[in-house]
Motif scaffolding. Structure first.
Motif, PDB file in Angstrom:
ATOM      1  N   GLN A 189       0.429  -1.003  -0.116  1.00  0.00           N
ATOM      2  CA  GLN A 189      -0.066   0.085  -0.279  1.00  0.00           C
ATOM      3  C   GLN A 189       1.128   1.124  -0.257  1.00  0.00           C
ATOM      4  O   GLN A 189       0.586   2.345  -0.635  1.00  0.00           O
ATOM      5  N   ILE A 190       1.758   1.111   1.010  1.00  0.00           N
ATOM      6  CA  ILE A 190       2.964   2.895   0.811  1.00  0.00           C
ATOM      7  C   ILE A 190       3.509   2.396  -0.809  1.00  0.00           C
ATOM      8  O   ILE A 190       3.365   3.838  -0.849  1.00  0.00           O
ATOM      9  N   ALA A 191       3.876   1.683  -1.200  1.00  0.00           N
ATOM     10  CA  ALA A 191       4.154   1.557  -2.286  1.00  0.00           C
ATOM     11  C   ALA A 191       3.981   2.180  -3.657  1.00  0.00           C
ATOM     12  O   ALA A 191       4.435   3.509  -4.263  1.00  0.00           O
ATOM     13  N   SER A 192       2.713   1.754  -3.363  1.00  0.00           N
ATOM     14  CA  SER A 192       1.287   1.938  -4.424  1.00  0.00           C
ATOM     15  C   SER A 192       1.149   4.033  -4.172  1.00  0.00           C
ATOM     16  O   SER A 192       1.174   4.261  -5.504  1.00  0.00           O
ATOM     17  N   ALA A 193       0.864   3.586  -2.872  1.00  0.00           N
ATOM     18  CA  ALA A 193       0.457   5.257  -2.207  1.00  0.00           C
ATOM     19  C   ALA A 193       1.876   6.638  -2.927  1.00  0.00           C
ATOM     20  O   ALA A 193       1.835   7.806  -3.472  1.00  0.00           O
ATOM     21  N   ALA A 194       2.761   5.519  -3.088  1.00  0.00           N
ATOM     22  CA  ALA A 194       4.564   6.644  -3.248  1.00  0.00           C
ATOM     23  C   ALA A 194       4.372   6.783  -4.740  1.00  0.00           C
ATOM     24  O   ALA A 194       4.860   7.483  -5.100  1.00  0.00           O
ATOM     25  N   MET A 236       9.591   0.579   6.451  1.00  0.00           N
ATOM     26  CA  MET A 236      10.464   1.159   5.643  1.00  0.00           C
ATOM     27  C   MET A 236      12.039   1.732   6.204  1.00  0.00           C
ATOM     28  O   MET A 236      11.503   2.299   7.020  1.00  0.00           O
ATOM     29  N   ALA A 237      12.603   0.925   6.381  1.00  0.00           N
ATOM     30  CA  ALA A 237      13.939   1.751   7.157  1.00  0.00           C
ATOM     31  C   ALA A 237      14.513   2.882   7.036  1.00  0.00           C
ATOM     32  O   ALA A 237      13.846   3.662   7.751  1.00  0.00           O
ATOM     33  N   THR A 238      14.836   3.284   5.844  1.00  0.00           N
ATOM     34  CA  THR A 238      14.972   4.732   5.394  1.00  0.00           C
ATOM     35  C   THR A 238      13.869   5.172   3.780  1.00  0.00           C
ATOM     36  O   THR A 238      13.379   4.596   2.485  1.00  0.00           O
ATOM     37  N   LYS A 239      14.324   6.444   3.139  1.00  0.00           N
ATOM     38  CA  LYS A 239      13.699   6.965   2.648  1.00  0.00           C
ATOM     39  C   LYS A 239      14.033   5.804   0.801  1.00  0.00           C
ATOM     40  O   LYS A 239      13.387   5.607   0.340  1.00  0.00           O
ATOM     41  N   ASN A 240      15.005   5.946   0.894  1.00  0.00           N
ATOM     42  CA  ASN A 240      16.312   5.224  -0.305  1.00  0.00           C
ATOM     43  C   ASN A 240      15.133   3.642  -0.247  1.00  0.00           C
ATOM     44  O   ASN A 240      15.230   3.585  -1.500  1.00  0.00           O
ATOM     45  N   ASP A 241      15.246   2.840   1.155  1.00  0.00           N
ATOM     46  CA  ASP A 241      14.001   2.109   0.874  1.00  0.00           C
ATOM     47  C   ASP A 241      13.165   2.034   0.155  1.00  0.00           C
ATOM     48  O   ASP A 241      12.527   0.970  -0.757  1.00  0.00           O
ATOM     49  N   LEU A 242      12.084   2.857   0.865  1.00  0.00           N
ATOM     50  CA  LEU A 242      10.839   3.098   0.256  1.00  0.00           C
ATOM     51  C   LEU A 242      11.165   3.200  -1.187  1.00  0.00           C
ATOM     52  O   LEU A 242       9.888   2.371  -2.225  1.00  0.00           O
ATOM     53  N   LEU A 243      12.234   4.406  -1.572  1.00  0.00           N
ATOM     54  CA  LEU A 243      11.947   4.339  -2.887  1.00  0.00           C
ATOM     55  C   LEU A 243      12.571   3.087  -4.108  1.00  0.00           C
ATOM     56  O   LEU A 243      12.079   2.643  -5.415  1.00  0.00           O
ATOM     57  N   ALA A 244      13.418   2.479  -4.150  1.00  0.00           N
ATOM     58  CA  ALA A 244      13.768   0.693  -3.788  1.00  0.00           C
ATOM     59  C   ALA A 244      12.460   0.007  -4.256  1.00  0.00           C
ATOM     60  O   ALA A 244      12.105  -0.809  -4.970  1.00  0.00           O
ATOM     61  N   GLU A 245      11.742   0.257  -3.176  1.00  0.00           N
ATOM     62  CA  GLU A 245      10.703  -0.925  -2.957  1.00  0.00           C
ATOM     63  C   GLU A 245       9.114   0.004  -3.903  1.00  0.00           C
ATOM     64  O   GLU A 245       8.501  -1.337  -4.582  1.00  0.00           O
TER      65      GLU A 245
END
Lengths: 250, 250
Positions: free
Chosen positions: B32-37, B69-78
């Motif tokens: 869900q987070i990845a989708s919204a992002a 997610m650990a970091t913003k970078n992690d989030l972006l990779a996702e």
DNA sequence: ACCTGAACACCGTTCAAGT
DNA sequence: ACCTGAACACCGTTCAAGT
């Protein structure tokens, strides 16, 4: 030699050696800013780079930077141009294959000298603007020599050349994440726990691929140059261009 | 069809439709987070993307994100992985040339569907990790079919394929600067003030190159797809690989 | 386990004021 | 013209506390 230019260089050196303490009252130049930014970028990486730190390293207020550059993006574009300014085009009088080979290798060497700018090139439209008209004209000339023309794919060939020039190097020198050790461990584990039953080829080739192939490496091209692969890549592009020239024209 | 998966999709849709107001008390998921992002990234671009805005769009506190997610970078990779999850590998049973051609075209289509992630791929080592082992095994299998092997450049060929796959598309879809209009004007002027005496070829080819060639365009591949050039690029890579296979082995 | 809420140490950029 | 100084509206991330 004892001219305005020499004086400028001397004062630039002075400012540079006085990092953090700006004694000289000589005005900042775009070049000085770009140079200091490149230094900072190399030391700390793109993610840790800030205009405020740059100002600190120059001994000025952050807002002083904005008297010379419109935005941070603008500044970064300037840094790219500054970092690549020493890349000389290959000498003339060679056949087009040799010329393009040298172009690719020289470009790679130039970026290798300042790998911190790698992620700024290609992935942002601004930095494209940095390339000089001389180089563009050169490339077009060599493409005509190769047999391309307005009626035979010269635009397509031009774009192939640019994409080829930038593509591999951008990937090869892509920056590592900040949390270095975690990432290394994660990738080591991932690479070494390949399921032999599901992925037989991958498992068998593991010794060759580990830390040497894209998506299977935990160090980037700064610490682990991919020389052989780059050589193969350049071969592929040149071979391909040779044959494209012979194929149907539009 | 009426399974856990369907239920999950339904709840995801619910949350999505409630943008900014999180009525549902169902726990957030990484997906869900990845989708919204991804939605936010598409709407506002990479430069304007922030974890705080993402949290707002999900109706939670920014710090809630950090539970997943650990970091913003992690989030972006996702996000990259999520955006490319629908890219299916080409069907089997085709000759290797056709297979790689399709791979390149499918990859391009996948990124074109979510162009905002383009600058995250290739230029950052994290996103490499997102590619699945299935695809890697497939590529290796096709390379063996093509005649490469442990004793004959298979690692190099693999890296050529990956660089080729990602390179062109990264450049083609590189994001425009924020100050759209200024940049357009600047590039238009630059392109139209080419010195005919110094750059005869460039001047003559200007109608063909303007806004169509790298470094001479003011719109990126989202608004101006470079279909013909990409086609030529794929041809070049396939042709080149065919010939590389025949050349000296290590 | 999952999220709230407050807080920390930063950002890029604008604008008025000084020299 | 070039820079200072203060201020604005943000950031990513940590940590303790709640449920």
């Amino acid at each position: 030699m004892v001219t305005k230019k020499a004086t400028l260089e001397a004062s630039a050196k002075l400012v540079k050696s006085n990092r953090g303490r700006r004694k000289s009252s000589v005005a900042l130049t775009r070049e000085q800013i770009a140079s200091a930014a490149l230094t900072l970028l190399s030391e700390r990486g793109i993610d840790a780079f800030s205009v405020r730190d740059l100002a600190k390293s120059l001994g000025v207020y952050p807002t002083a930077i904005y008297h010379h550059m419109a935005t941070k993006n603008d500044l970064l574009a300037e840094v790219v141009a500054y970092a690549l300014k020493d890349m000389e085009p290959p000498p003339q009088g060679q056949d087009w294959q040799t010329w393009f080979r040298e172009l690719f290798h020289r470009y790679r060497s130039a970026v290798q000298a300042h790998p911190s700018v790698a992620p700024l090139i290609g992935a942002r439209l601004v930095s494209n603007a940095g390339v000089g008209s001389d180089l563009i004209e050169h490339i077009l000339t060599k493409l005509v020599e190769a047999g391309f023309s307005e009626d035979a794919n010269i635009v397509e060939a031009f774009n192939v050349v640019i994409a080829a020039k930038v593509g591999f190097v951008t990937l090869e020198l892509a920056p590592q994440p900040d949390e270095l050790e975690d990432f290394e461990d994660m990738m080591r584990v991932r690479v070494n726990t390949v399921n032999v039953a599901s992925y037989p080829l991958m498992a068998r080739l593991l010794p060759l691929l580990a830390n040497s192939a894209f998506m299977m490496r935990w160090e980037n091209g700064v610490r682990r140059p991919m020389d052989d692969s780059f050589k193969a890549y350049v071969d592929v592009v040149i071979f391909g261009l040779e044959r494209l020239r012979g194929e149907v024209s539009l």
